[in-house]
Design a protein around this motif. Sequence first.
Motif, PDB file in Angstrom:
ATOM      1  N   ALA A 161       0.834  -1.204   0.000  1.00 12.06           N
ATOM      2  CA  ALA A 161       0.000   0.000   0.000  1.00 12.06           C
ATOM      3  C   ALA A 161       0.871   1.257   0.000  1.00 12.06           C
ATOM      4  O   ALA A 161       1.655   1.460   0.928  1.00 12.06           O
ATOM      5  CB  ALA A 161      -0.926  -0.006   1.211  1.00 12.06           C
ATOM      6  N   LYS A 162       0.731   2.061  -1.014  1.00 13.21           N
ATOM      7  CA  LYS A 162       1.440   3.332  -1.105  1.00 13.21           C
ATOM      8  C   LYS A 162       0.420   4.456  -0.889  1.00 13.21           C
ATOM      9  O   LYS A 162      -0.476   4.649  -1.716  1.00 13.21           O
ATOM     10  CB  LYS A 162       2.117   3.487  -2.466  1.00 13.21           C
ATOM     11  CG  LYS A 162       2.993   2.298  -2.862  1.00 13.21           C
ATOM     12  CD  LYS A 162       4.103   2.024  -1.854  1.00 13.21           C
ATOM     13  CE  LYS A 162       4.939   0.820  -2.276  1.00 13.21           C
ATOM     14  NZ  LYS A 162       5.929   0.433  -1.232  1.00 13.21           N
ATOM     15  N   ILE A 163       0.565   5.167   0.211  1.00 14.26           N
ATOM     16  CA  ILE A 163      -0.429   6.168   0.587  1.00 14.26           C
ATOM     17  C   ILE A 163      -0.130   7.493  -0.095  1.00 14.26           C
ATOM     18  O   ILE A 163       0.986   8.010  -0.019  1.00 14.26           O
ATOM     19  CB  ILE A 163      -0.466   6.345   2.114  1.00 14.26           C
ATOM     20  CG1 ILE A 163      -0.843   5.014   2.780  1.00 14.26           C
ATOM     21  CG2 ILE A 163      -1.453   7.442   2.511  1.00 14.26           C
ATOM     22  CD1 ILE A 163      -0.685   5.017   4.270  1.00 14.26           C
ATOM     23  N   LYS A 164      -1.138   8.058  -0.737  1.00  9.99           N
ATOM     24  CA  LYS A 164      -0.998   9.369  -1.374  1.00  9.99           C
ATOM     25  C   LYS A 164      -1.356  10.474  -0.397  1.00  9.99           C
ATOM     26  O   LYS A 164      -0.625  11.454  -0.251  1.00  9.99           O
ATOM     27  CB  LYS A 164      -1.882   9.450  -2.624  1.00  9.99           C
ATOM     28  CG  LYS A 164      -1.705  10.737  -3.401  1.00  9.99           C
ATOM     29  CD  LYS A 164      -2.485  10.705  -4.708  1.00  9.99           C
ATOM     30  CE  LYS A 164      -2.239  11.998  -5.499  1.00  9.99           C
ATOM     31  NZ  LYS A 164      -2.969  11.983  -6.800  1.00  9.99           N
ATOM     32  N   GLU A 165      -2.503  10.317   0.285  1.00  9.92           N
ATOM     33  CA  GLU A 165      -2.903  11.319   1.272  1.00  9.92           C
ATOM     34  C   GLU A 165      -4.059  10.808   2.122  1.00  9.92           C
ATOM     35  O   GLU A 165      -4.744   9.847   1.769  1.00  9.92           O
ATOM     36  CB  GLU A 165      -3.310  12.627   0.595  1.00  9.92           C
ATOM     37  CG  GLU A 165      -4.587  12.546  -0.216  1.00  9.92           C
ATOM     38  CD  GLU A 165      -5.041  13.905  -0.714  1.00  9.92           C
ATOM     39  OE1 GLU A 165      -5.172  14.826   0.115  1.00  9.92           O
ATOM     40  OE2 GLU A 165      -5.261  14.035  -1.930  1.00  9.92           O
ATOM     41  N   ILE A 166      -4.241  11.463   3.253  1.00  2.57           N
ATOM     42  CA  ILE A 166      -5.422  11.252   4.088  1.00  2.57           C
ATOM     43  C   ILE A 166      -6.369  12.395   3.769  1.00  2.57           C
ATOM     44  O   ILE A 166      -6.041  13.568   3.987  1.00  2.57           O
ATOM     45  CB  ILE A 166      -5.053  11.244   5.583  1.00  2.57           C
ATOM     46  CG1 ILE A 166      -4.084  10.086   5.869  1.00  2.57           C
ATOM     47  CG2 ILE A 166      -6.306  11.114   6.442  1.00  2.57           C
ATOM     48  CD1 ILE A 166      -3.520  10.089   7.285  1.00  2.57           C
ATOM     49  N   GLU A 178      -1.978   5.524  -3.866  1.00  2.00           N
ATOM     50  CA  GLU A 178      -1.436   5.983  -5.146  1.00  2.00           C
ATOM     51  C   GLU A 178      -2.044   5.261  -6.333  1.00  2.00           C
ATOM     52  O   GLU A 178      -2.024   5.776  -7.461  1.00  2.00           O
ATOM     53  CB  GLU A 178       0.084   5.831  -5.143  1.00  2.00           C
ATOM     54  CG  GLU A 178       0.789   6.818  -4.215  1.00  2.00           C
ATOM     55  CD  GLU A 178       2.300   6.729  -4.312  1.00  2.00           C
ATOM     56  OE1 GLU A 178       2.799   5.886  -5.087  1.00  2.00           O
ATOM     57  OE2 GLU A 178       2.980   7.502  -3.616  1.00  2.00           O
ATOM     58  N   ASN A 179      -2.593   4.057  -6.097  1.00  2.00           N
ATOM     59  CA  ASN A 179      -3.233   3.327  -7.196  1.00  2.00           C
ATOM     60  C   ASN A 179      -4.668   3.773  -7.446  1.00  2.00           C
ATOM     61  O   ASN A 179      -5.370   3.197  -8.280  1.00  2.00           O
ATOM     62  CB  ASN A 179      -3.185   1.813  -6.942  1.00  2.00           C
ATOM     63  CG  ASN A 179      -4.009   1.390  -5.722  1.00  2.00           C
ATOM     64  OD1 ASN A 179      -4.708   2.191  -5.104  1.00  2.00           O
ATOM     65  ND2 ASN A 179      -3.917   0.112  -5.378  1.00  2.00           N
ATOM     66  N   GLY A 180      -5.118   4.799  -6.706  1.00  2.00           N
ATOM     67  CA  GLY A 180      -6.465   5.333  -6.893  1.00  2.00           C
ATOM     68  C   GLY A 180      -7.498   4.796  -5.934  1.00  2.00           C
ATOM     69  O   GLY A 180      -8.618   5.323  -5.867  1.00  2.00           O
ATOM     70  N   SER A 181      -7.159   3.756  -5.174  1.00  2.00           N
ATOM     71  CA  SER A 181      -8.100   3.209  -4.196  1.00  2.00           C
ATOM     72  C   SER A 181      -8.352   4.226  -3.088  1.00  2.00           C
ATOM     73  O   SER A 181      -7.434   4.910  -2.627  1.00  2.00           O
ATOM     74  CB  SER A 181      -7.555   1.921  -3.581  1.00  2.00           C
ATOM     75  OG  SER A 181      -7.349   0.931  -4.568  1.00  2.00           O
TER      76      SER A 181
END
Length: 235
Positions: A161-166, A178-181
């Motif tokens: 899991a690569k987190i983009k933001e909360i 980062e994958n859009g999930s």
Amino acid sequence: MCSSDLREIKESDLPVHPENWYKENNIDLKTGIEVKNILSNDKMLELSNGEKAKFDKLILAMGAHSFVPPIQGANKKNVICIRTCDDVKYLLDNLEKGKKCVCIGGGILGIEAAGAIAKNGVNVTMLESFSWLMPRQLNKEPSNILENHLKKIGIELVLNAKIKEITGEDSAKSVLLENGSNIDADFVIITAGIRSNTHLARAASIKVNSGIIVDQYLATSNPDIYAVGDVAESQ
């Protein structure tokens, strides 16, 4: 693992000894006072109340703080680490069946927290950036056994899991990968490890790596100063 419950231990159970124990053992216990500076050459401590304390030998047991990765939105109101009594009180106030919790980090603390929270009927999703859980302690095969156990008790796992933001305004509403999930969350727990509280030692020119470097006797680079617990690092 995951057998604990957040309500098993009361706040009154946390002190190792009652206050009278310190007096009986000739220990002058000072609470609510912070050490601001270590004056190594003078063998003196500067305290937050303006006083100074002399020492012949000094033991540093300053512990550690929670590591918060540089995640956008990690400062929102309902994003916490588990380190203080206030953190646990917040969790206890939010353990309602059907609520959604996202745990960031699949190490020991994250797994214990997720298990205890899931026991209360909260929907828990655990995010781990590595390709299996507890990568520092386990290889893939035993980690698979652990993953199957967590799934059985209702924890949803997202590996790699690569987190983009909360996301959310003042409070977190979801965790965007980062994958859009996009994973909905009523609250978020960050369990990404700890960092030793070494700032006083660094300022006092005591040798520090990730923690305060100690020898086999727990002595630091200053022979009159020792370090123990989470703050110490053996080489």
